[in-house]
Design a protein around this motif. Structure first.
Motif, PDB file in Angstrom:
ATOM      1  N   ALA A   1      15.469 -26.650  -6.107  1.00 24.91           N
ATOM      2  CA  ALA A   1      15.038 -26.038  -4.844  1.00 24.91           C
ATOM      3  C   ALA A   1      14.471 -24.634  -5.084  1.00 24.91           C
ATOM      4  O   ALA A   1      13.450 -24.262  -4.499  1.00 24.91           O
ATOM      5  CB  ALA A   1      16.203 -25.987  -3.858  1.00 24.91           C
ATOM      6  N   ALA A   2      15.120 -23.875  -5.955  1.00 31.43           N
ATOM      7  CA  ALA A   2      14.642 -22.522  -6.254  1.00 31.43           C
ATOM      8  C   ALA A   2      13.278 -22.560  -6.932  1.00 31.43           C
ATOM      9  O   ALA A   2      12.385 -21.771  -6.602  1.00 31.43           O
ATOM     10  CB  ALA A   2      15.654 -21.791  -7.139  1.00 31.43           C
ATOM     11  N   LEU A   3      13.088 -23.498  -7.862  1.00 32.34           N
ATOM     12  CA  LEU A   3      11.804 -23.598  -8.552  1.00 32.34           C
ATOM     13  C   LEU A   3      10.688 -24.084  -7.626  1.00 32.34           C
ATOM     14  O   LEU A   3       9.535 -23.667  -7.769  1.00 32.34           O
ATOM     15  CB  LEU A   3      11.920 -24.501  -9.771  1.00 32.34           C
ATOM     16  CG  LEU A   3      12.698 -23.885 -10.939  1.00 32.34           C
ATOM     17  CD1 LEU A   3      12.899 -24.910 -12.041  1.00 32.34           C
ATOM     18  CD2 LEU A   3      11.994 -22.638 -11.466  1.00 32.34           C
ATOM     19  N   GLU A   4      11.025 -24.946  -6.684  1.00 30.70           N
ATOM     20  CA  GLU A   4      10.024 -25.383  -5.701  1.00 30.70           C
ATOM     21  C   GLU A   4       9.531 -24.195  -4.878  1.00 30.70           C
ATOM     22  O   GLU A   4       8.330 -24.052  -4.634  1.00 30.70           O
ATOM     23  CB  GLU A   4      10.598 -26.451  -4.783  1.00 30.70           C
ATOM     24  CG  GLU A   4      10.677 -27.821  -5.406  1.00 30.70           C
ATOM     25  CD  GLU A   4      11.265 -28.854  -4.461  1.00 30.70           C
ATOM     26  OE1 GLU A   4      11.137 -28.694  -3.226  1.00 30.70           O
ATOM     27  OE2 GLU A   4      11.850 -29.820  -4.962  1.00 30.70           O
ATOM     28  N   MET A   5      10.463 -23.347  -4.438  1.00 28.27           N
ATOM     29  CA  MET A   5      10.072 -22.192  -3.653  1.00 28.27           C
ATOM     30  C   MET A   5       9.328 -21.177  -4.524  1.00 28.27           C
ATOM     31  O   MET A   5       8.370 -20.546  -4.070  1.00 28.27           O
ATOM     32  CB  MET A   5      11.275 -21.540  -2.984  1.00 28.27           C
ATOM     33  CG  MET A   5      10.883 -20.421  -2.045  1.00 28.27           C
ATOM     34  SD  MET A   5      12.220 -19.898  -0.997  1.00 28.27           S
ATOM     35  CE  MET A   5      12.018 -21.064   0.336  1.00 28.27           C
ATOM     36  N   ALA A   6       9.737 -21.028  -5.781  1.00 29.35           N
ATOM     37  CA  ALA A   6       9.033 -20.122  -6.703  1.00 29.35           C
ATOM     38  C   ALA A   6       7.605 -20.604  -6.927  1.00 29.35           C
ATOM     39  O   ALA A   6       6.670 -19.790  -7.014  1.00 29.35           O
ATOM     40  CB  ALA A   6       9.781 -20.037  -8.033  1.00 29.35           C
ATOM     41  N   GLU A   7       7.422 -21.920  -7.002  1.00 28.89           N
ATOM     42  CA  GLU A   7       6.085 -22.484  -7.174  1.00 28.89           C
ATOM     43  C   GLU A   7       5.192 -22.135  -5.984  1.00 28.89           C
ATOM     44  O   GLU A   7       4.010 -21.826  -6.143  1.00 28.89           O
ATOM     45  CB  GLU A   7       6.183 -23.998  -7.335  1.00 28.89           C
ATOM     46  CG  GLU A   7       4.874 -24.668  -7.654  1.00 28.89           C
ATOM     47  CD  GLU A   7       5.033 -26.155  -7.917  1.00 28.89           C
ATOM     48  OE1 GLU A   7       4.071 -26.881  -7.633  1.00 28.89           O
ATOM     49  OE2 GLU A   7       6.093 -26.587  -8.386  1.00 28.89           O
TER      50      GLU A   7
END
Length: 89
Positions: free
Chosen positions: A45-51
């Motif tokens: 979830a964190a990486l999706e938002m970072a993307e």
């Protein structure tokens, strides 16, 4: 930032994503924790938002249990929070 960033901790990890919205000139953050029974759900979830922040060319920084694990668009400048992210904790 934690002084023990090289140590491996337990399975449950907390991720915090910081980013500066260049359109509003505001700093935002969101914390992610694993869902029960879902391995790596917090990191995903964190990486999706970072993307999403990366696609908007916003400076961003991802911490895992207080240790920097990734950044983009000069997000590491958050370590000098008075300069890039003046409203961050």
């Amino acid at each position: 930032m934690s002084a023990n960033c090289d140590l491996i901790n337990g399975v449950m990890r907390t991720y915090t994503l910081y980013w500066k919205d260049e359109d509003t000139n505001k700093v935002r953050s969101e914390e992610f924790s694993n869902k029960t029974g879902w391995d790596h759900s917090a990191m995903n979830a964190a990486l999706e938002m970072a993307e999403e922040a990366n696609a908007n060319m916003f400076p961003w920084l991802l911490e895992e249990d207080g240790c920097v694990v990734a950044s983009g668009w000069n997000g590491k400048a958050i370590l000098n929070r008075g300069q890039l992210f003046p409203t961050a904790k």
